[in-house]
Design an enzyme around this catalytic site. Structure first.
Site, PDB file in Angstrom:
ATOM      1  N   ARG A 102       0.821  -1.225   0.000  1.00 49.12           N
ATOM      2  CA  ARG A 102       0.000   0.000   0.000  1.00 49.12           C
ATOM      3  C   ARG A 102       0.847   1.265   0.000  1.00 49.12           C
ATOM      4  NH1 ARG A 102      -4.956  -2.256   3.734  1.00 49.12           N
ATOM      5  NH2 ARG A 102      -6.121  -3.045   1.952  1.00 49.12           N
ATOM      6  N   LYS A 155     -18.838 -17.694   0.429  1.00 49.18           N
ATOM      7  CA  LYS A 155     -20.295 -17.564   0.518  1.00 49.18           C
ATOM      8  C   LYS A 155     -20.956 -16.879  -0.674  1.00 49.18           C
ATOM      9  CE  LYS A 155     -20.492 -17.517   5.509  1.00 49.18           C
ATOM     10  NZ  LYS A 155     -20.749 -16.718   6.696  1.00 49.18           N
ATOM     11  N   GLY A 201     -12.737  -4.307  -0.145  1.00 45.82           N
ATOM     12  CA  GLY A 201     -14.131  -3.852  -0.095  1.00 45.82           C
ATOM     13  C   GLY A 201     -14.470  -2.865  -1.204  1.00 45.82           C
ATOM     14  N   GLY A 248      -9.378  -9.747  -1.087  1.00 41.63           N
ATOM     15  CA  GLY A 248      -8.244  -9.987  -0.202  1.00 41.63           C
ATOM     16  C   GLY A 248      -7.660 -11.382  -0.302  1.00 41.63           C
TER      17      GLY A 248
HETATM   18  P1  ADP Z   1     -11.932 -12.907  -1.410  1.00 36.41           P
HETATM   19  O1  ADP Z   1     -11.323 -12.395  -0.129  1.00 36.41           O
HETATM   20  O2  ADP Z   1     -10.896 -13.116  -2.471  1.00 36.41           O
HETATM   21  O3  ADP Z   1     -13.086 -12.072  -1.880  1.00 36.41           O
HETATM   22  P2  ADP Z   1     -13.599 -14.776   0.010  1.00 36.41           P
HETATM   23  O4  ADP Z   1     -13.325 -14.061   1.270  1.00 36.41           O
HETATM   24  O5  ADP Z   1     -14.950 -14.708  -0.572  1.00 36.41           O
HETATM   25  O6  ADP Z   1     -12.514 -14.377  -1.103  1.00 36.41           O
HETATM   26  O7  ADP Z   1     -13.338 -16.338   0.212  1.00 36.41           O
HETATM   27  C1  ADP Z   1     -12.099 -16.859   0.597  1.00 36.41           C
HETATM   28  C2  ADP Z   1     -12.283 -18.063   1.481  1.00 36.41           C
HETATM   29  O8  ADP Z   1     -13.119 -19.041   0.869  1.00 36.41           O
HETATM   30  C3  ADP Z   1     -10.960 -18.751   1.765  1.00 36.41           C
HETATM   31  O9  ADP Z   1     -10.662 -18.630   3.125  1.00 36.41           O
HETATM   32  C4  ADP Z   1     -11.202 -20.208   1.365  1.00 36.41           C
HETATM   33  O10 ADP Z   1     -10.660 -21.143   2.265  1.00 36.41           O
HETATM   34  C5  ADP Z   1     -12.720 -20.290   1.375  1.00 36.41           C
HETATM   35  N1  ADP Z   1     -13.213 -21.401   0.562  1.00 36.41           N
HETATM   36  C6  ADP Z   1     -12.981 -21.638  -0.737  1.00 36.41           C
HETATM   37  N2  ADP Z   1     -13.532 -22.802  -1.117  1.00 36.41           N
HETATM   38  C7  ADP Z   1     -14.120 -23.327  -0.033  1.00 36.41           C
HETATM   39  C8  ADP Z   1     -14.858 -24.527   0.225  1.00 36.41           C
HETATM   40  N3  ADP Z   1     -15.077 -25.411  -0.728  1.00 36.41           N
HETATM   41  N4  ADP Z   1     -15.313 -24.736   1.479  1.00 36.41           N
HETATM   42  C9  ADP Z   1     -15.085 -23.831   2.455  1.00 36.41           C
HETATM   43  N5  ADP Z   1     -14.411 -22.682   2.287  1.00 36.41           N
HETATM   44  C10 ADP Z   1     -13.928 -22.434   1.053  1.00 36.41           C
HETATM   45 MG    MG Z   2     -11.952 -12.585   1.905  1.00 34.65          MG
END
Ligand code: ADP
Ligand code: MG
Length: 396
Positions: A38, A200, A376, A353
């Site tokens: 950053r 999610k 975000g 992230g």
């Molecule tokens: P980002 O930060 O890139 O937007 P998210 O926060 O939405 O991504 O999701 C990241 C998390 O999703 C990771 O910690 C990863 O372990 C989890 N994840 C990915 N696939 C699965 C799965 N099949 N079951 C449970 N958790 C999962």
């Molecule tokens: Mg995340």
């Protein structure tokens, strides 16, 4: 889409005092910056202002202090020292933000000099967007520059406040982030393939919804895939699932069909009987996940399908890992898709992230066209929302 706000290029900064909101919210361990991404990201604008004869006052938040005054764990001093180290510039630091000492230090600042103020969140007024505080900050300078992309989605004092009192323009990082993340919706080189994963559906519904409007293909992986499986009538065993979101997932599939956006869901999955480092991975087709198993990663057939799809893309946007990449044996799908994107000639834009952490873990950051510095804020842009910090700037 061209950036629609004025930037530092559009305004005369010579001999002016410039108050710039940066995102120096860096991770610290024992008072040392452990990731300087950053700070690096703010340097082009700082250099431009310095080379053009401005006196530069930098302000940022760091972490989540209580808002009741100074806390040693959240001082910006290490970030100021890191800026000095990375640039070779003499960087002054003052342990004050809103008081007489800060005001005097700003008044004494000469063209070409750089001063970093203390953490703006040491007072609750920052988060409350108190106009008195914004007025105080604005009184330090002639011009306000917003370059803190990572907080541009927050209508807080130091982000939006000064714009009400002095001319406000964007820095180069903010301009590039907004331009990159909005142009994929305006005029993407096609085929445009979006890859969305993570944990999610509920946290990504706005992202999915907006991507379906624009992408030619939407690849879905990660934990959210299982709620889509439920919408298709498959059983998913112990996999991550959000029963309240099954209907919305089904609506997304229908909307995609109507809009002519191809959706790819996993056809096979690496499953385990429990969540952990020691879990053994077993592959099951998507309609045959046993009741006592949970999906941890996309399977080999899916990995091949997804890699082929991204190889054909001219533009790829990626947010959200394909599996539990933190555990090595369930990181294979995420790594293979990341490598396919890195090895292709496509324009590749990465946001989120954990996705950025995954790319860094695989050492592929240099091979992507753009890695967003804001989690975000980048998601809000991809959802099609306007960022309050950007809205407050002067129109170009
Ligand atoms: P980002 O930060 O890139 O937007 P998210 O926060 O939405 O991504 O999701 C990241 C998390 O999703 C990771 O910690 C990863 O372990 C989890 N994840 C990915 N696939 C699965 C799965 N099949 N079951 C449970 N958790 C999962
Ligand atoms: Mg995340």
């Amino acid at each position: 889409m061209a950036f629609t706000k004025k930037t530092v290029r559009d305004i005369d900064v010579a001999g002016k005092k410039v108050l710039m909101r940066v995102d120096f919210n860096v991770p610290l361990k024992d008072g040392v910056v452990t990731d300087d991404t950053r700070v690096r990201a703010a340097i082009p604008t700082i250099k431009y202002l310095k080379d053009n004869g401005a006196a530069i006052i930098l302000m940022s938040h760091l972490g989540r202090p209580a808002g009741t005054g100074f806390e040693a764990a959240y001082t910006l001093r290490p970030a100021a020292e890191k800026l000095a180290e990375l640039t070779g510039y003499d960087v002054k630091f003052i342990e004050d933000t809103y008081g007489d000492e800060a005001a005097k230090a700003c008044a004494d600042l000469k063209p070409g000099e750089i001063l970093v103020l203390e953490n703006v969140r040491f007072l609750k007024a920052e988060k409350k967007n108190d106009p008195e505080v914004a007025k105080k900050l604005a009184s330090y300078a002639d011009i306000f520059v917003l370059d803190a992309f990572g907080t541009a989605h927050r209508a807080q004092g130091s982000v939006v406040g000064p714009a009400a009192f002095i001319p406000a323009v964007a820095g180069f990082l903010l301009e590039k982030e907004v331009d990159t993340l909005t142009s994929i919706f305006a005029e993407p080189a096609r085929p445009f393939v979006a890859v969305v994963g993570g944990s999610k559906v509920s946290s990504k519904i706005g992202v999915l919804d907006h991507l379906i409007d624009s992408a030619d293909t939407l690849i879905i992986g990660g934990g959210m895939a299982y709620t889509f499986f439920l919408a298709k009538g498959y059983s998913v065993g112990k996999s991550l699932q959000e029963p309240d979101w099954i209907e919305r997932a089904g609506e997304m599939l229908k909307k995609a069909e109507e809009k002519g956006c191809q959706i790819l869901l996993p056809i096979d999955n690496v499953c385990a009987d429990h969540f952990g480092e020691d879990a053994e991975g077993v592959v099951f087709d998507s309609d045959k996940i046993p009741d006592d198993m949970m999906g941890m990663d996309i399977g080999p057939k899916t990995t091949e399908l997804y890699c082929d799809a991204v190889k054909k893309a001219a533009t790829v946007f990626w947010n959200g890992p394909m599996g539990v990449f933190e555990i090595d044996q369930f990181a294979k799908g995420t790594e293979a898709v990341a490598r396919a994107i890195a090895d292709s000639d496509c324009t590749s834009i990465i946001g989120g992230g954990d996705s950025v952490a995954a790319i860094n873990k695989f050492g592929l950051a240099d091979k992507m066209s753009w890695i967003s510095t804001g989690g975000g804020a980048s998601m809000e842009l991809v959802e099609g929302k306007a960022l309050p910090g950007v809205e407050a700037l002067l129109d170009a």
